[in-house]
Design an enzyme around this catalytic site. Sequence first.
Site, PDB file in Angstrom:
ATOM      1  N   HIS A 150     -18.629  -2.239  12.242  1.00 59.51           N
ATOM      2  CA  HIS A 150     -18.872  -0.794  12.237  1.00 59.51           C
ATOM      3  C   HIS A 150     -17.961  -0.084  11.223  1.00 59.51           C
ATOM      4  O   HIS A 150     -18.428   0.751  10.455  1.00 59.51           O
ATOM      5  CB  HIS A 150     -18.655  -0.239  13.645  1.00 59.51           C
ATOM      6  CG  HIS A 150     -19.008   1.217  13.752  1.00 59.51           C
ATOM      7  ND1 HIS A 150     -18.608   1.982  14.822  1.00 59.51           N
ATOM      8  CD2 HIS A 150     -19.696   2.039  12.937  1.00 59.51           C
ATOM      9  CE1 HIS A 150     -19.058   3.224  14.644  1.00 59.51           C
ATOM     10  NE2 HIS A 150     -19.713   3.288  13.514  1.00 59.51           N
ATOM     11  N   SER A 158      -9.899  -3.576  23.834  1.00 53.70           N
ATOM     12  CA  SER A 158      -8.623  -4.258  24.031  1.00 53.70           C
ATOM     13  C   SER A 158      -7.620  -3.404  24.774  1.00 53.70           C
ATOM     14  O   SER A 158      -6.560  -3.858  25.136  1.00 53.70           O
ATOM     15  CB  SER A 158      -8.030  -4.576  22.652  1.00 53.70           C
ATOM     16  OG  SER A 158      -7.797  -3.376  21.958  1.00 53.70           O
ATOM     17  N   ARG A 168     -18.810   5.871  24.350  1.00 53.25           N
ATOM     18  CA  ARG A 168     -18.023   6.752  25.207  1.00 53.25           C
ATOM     19  C   ARG A 168     -18.468   8.195  24.999  1.00 53.25           C
ATOM     20  O   ARG A 168     -18.219   8.772  23.935  1.00 53.25           O
ATOM     21  CB  ARG A 168     -16.531   6.618  24.877  1.00 53.25           C
ATOM     22  CG  ARG A 168     -15.979   5.259  25.246  1.00 53.25           C
ATOM     23  CD  ARG A 168     -14.496   5.181  25.028  1.00 53.25           C
ATOM     24  NE  ARG A 168     -14.141   4.941  23.636  1.00 53.25           N
ATOM     25  CZ  ARG A 168     -13.062   4.261  23.251  1.00 53.25           C
ATOM     26  NH1 ARG A 168     -12.238   3.780  24.159  1.00 53.25           N
ATOM     27  NH2 ARG A 168     -12.786   4.100  21.980  1.00 53.25           N
ATOM     28  N   ASP A 172     -21.988   3.593  16.621  1.00 61.35           N
ATOM     29  CA  ASP A 172     -22.453   2.216  16.764  1.00 61.35           C
ATOM     30  C   ASP A 172     -22.980   2.089  18.198  1.00 61.35           C
ATOM     31  O   ASP A 172     -22.916   3.054  18.956  1.00 61.35           O
ATOM     32  CB  ASP A 172     -21.258   1.271  16.525  1.00 61.35           C
ATOM     33  CG  ASP A 172     -21.691  -0.177  16.292  1.00 61.35           C
ATOM     34  OD1 ASP A 172     -22.906  -0.443  16.235  1.00 61.35           O
ATOM     35  OD2 ASP A 172     -20.809  -1.039  16.160  1.00 61.35           O
ATOM     36  N   ASP A 188     -13.144   7.690  18.760  1.00 56.98           N
ATOM     37  CA  ASP A 188     -13.738   8.621  19.724  1.00 56.98           C
ATOM     38  C   ASP A 188     -12.869   8.890  20.954  1.00 56.98           C
ATOM     39  O   ASP A 188     -13.212   9.724  21.775  1.00 56.98           O
ATOM     40  CB  ASP A 188     -15.103   8.088  20.164  1.00 56.98           C
ATOM     41  CG  ASP A 188     -15.007   6.685  20.742  1.00 56.98           C
ATOM     42  OD1 ASP A 188     -13.911   6.089  20.717  1.00 56.98           O
ATOM     43  OD2 ASP A 188     -16.035   6.162  21.208  1.00 56.98           O
ATOM     44  N   ASP A 189     -11.754   8.193  21.088  1.00 56.16           N
ATOM     45  CA  ASP A 189     -10.895   8.445  22.251  1.00 56.16           C
ATOM     46  C   ASP A 189      -9.585   9.126  21.836  1.00 56.16           C
ATOM     47  O   ASP A 189      -8.607   9.088  22.580  1.00 56.16           O
ATOM     48  CB  ASP A 189     -10.587   7.146  22.991  1.00 56.16           C
ATOM     49  CG  ASP A 189      -9.816   6.159  22.141  1.00 56.16           C
ATOM     50  OD1 ASP A 189      -9.801   6.317  20.900  1.00 56.16           O
ATOM     51  OD2 ASP A 189      -9.230   5.221  22.704  1.00 56.16           O
ATOM     52  N   ASP A 238      -7.373  -4.284  11.997  1.00 60.61           N
ATOM     53  CA  ASP A 238      -6.084  -3.582  11.881  1.00 60.61           C
ATOM     54  C   ASP A 238      -4.934  -4.567  11.653  1.00 60.61           C
ATOM     55  O   ASP A 238      -4.076  -4.336  10.798  1.00 60.61           O
ATOM     56  CB  ASP A 238      -5.831  -2.636  13.062  1.00 60.61           C
ATOM     57  CG  ASP A 238      -6.121  -3.272  14.409  1.00 60.61           C
ATOM     58  OD1 ASP A 238      -6.619  -4.419  14.452  1.00 60.61           O
ATOM     59  OD2 ASP A 238      -5.836  -2.632  15.441  1.00 60.61           O
TER      60      ASP A 238
END
Length: 448
Positions: A191, A323, A118, A145, A213-214, A292
């Site tokens: 990763h 997801s 992204r 990654d 990254d988001d 997680d």
Amino acid sequence: MLKKSSLVLWGVVLFVAWNALILFFLWTRPQSLSDHGRLTEEVIRLAQDAESELEHQKDLLQQIYRYSDLWRRRKAGEAELHPPAAASVQPSTAAPLSRHSQISPDAVLPVLVIACDRSTVRRCLDKLLHYRPSPERFPIIVSQDCGHDETARVIASYGDAIMHIKQPNLSDIPVPTDHRKFQGYYKIARHYHWALSQVFRTFQHQAAIVVEDDLEVAPDFFEYFQAAFPLLLADPTLWCVSAWNDNGKEQMVDAAHPDLLYRTDFFPGLGWLLLSDLWNELEPKWPKAFWDDWMRQPEQRQGRSCIRPEVSRTMTFGRKGVSHGQFFDQHLKFIKLNDRFVPFTQMDLSYLKKNEYDRSFRDQVYAAPELRVEELQGNQRRELGTVRVQYTTRDSFKAFAKALGVMDDLKSGVPRAGYRGIVSFLYRSRRVYLAPPSDWIGYDPSWS
Ligand SMILES: *[C@@H]1O[C@H](CO)[C@@H](O)[C@H](O)[C@H]1NC(C)=O
């Protein structure tokens, strides 16, 4: 007693072995087929088989849980109320708990940014750089990654302001089915494994703040972590500090009090601080996928909690992800990002340490008068101020959570943002505690 415990243990062993056999059988079958057009159909059918088999096995597991729970209650009584790791333990038993003492409260806190494909990672990095009070204290390490060129160029454009490392292994991971979605989860876990080893092994950092990254961070993101870090060092019943409130939707938080912090038994992720000790513990058994939810299992969590804010210090802007599409549209995008700087480092946060917090938080919750969901929905009895809604079963938790707009999913029996089963939020501008009875003794991992 001993006999019962070994019975339970054998039950678990048998159960696990049986499941392993069945899954092994079901999952290896499609690989023995060659690449026919019917492969997909076969895989779906087998997945359904596996699912119904698992459904069947779940009942067995629940029985085992019930027995072990019963036994645990008899043996430990109030184990969750007085965990052995509490801060007031005697010096003789305190030794193994003081394991963070070698980490300085001034330790460098690198921000590890997990990136993939992204290029909007720019928004994440811009905000981090904008709000960062010190490049020395908070170096930024972007781990990329996926080998995505455009994203790599964006990251490289920051030059020396950040450190850019690349996960070297871009190979596909052999997974039980060739489902693309599944593969993504495996790659994320791989990763994380690689990136965290870089931070803690190669670069020898003693703690790290992990973001993706988001994520966009709040103005006091760094201030918050800097202030909570000494707490994490001092209280071995904490294993993370998170920037995220899972119930942090605008109308559900007290925006006038962004200084409010809580303990939570639910691992929130989404901007979180961990110590190298925790990585030492988790790395040898790091999972191949779904890291997680794996962290939320009792075997990993071991009764430990995280600190979380009333108003989130991160928000997610990325819809694109393995997801998150639907989850983002229905939920994530409504989480309010705090916009008022709170000088946390000037404040006394010792009330968040387990002993003190458990006493005061419990008192606060159970002193609140009980109200029924329908009365709340009807906006009745406003004069009561803060109120408590009591649930006693998994189904009543889910029904009340749904009715009040709280996240109703449970992971390993723990509700999102919950502490000792209690979820705190605002409903029609009043504070509500969705809480189990006051004699609660622990989570039931079969609640899902
Ligand atoms: C790359 O990852 C795959 C799957 O996780 C693994 O089997 C393989 O050994 C890795 N290769 C290297 C060079 O680490």
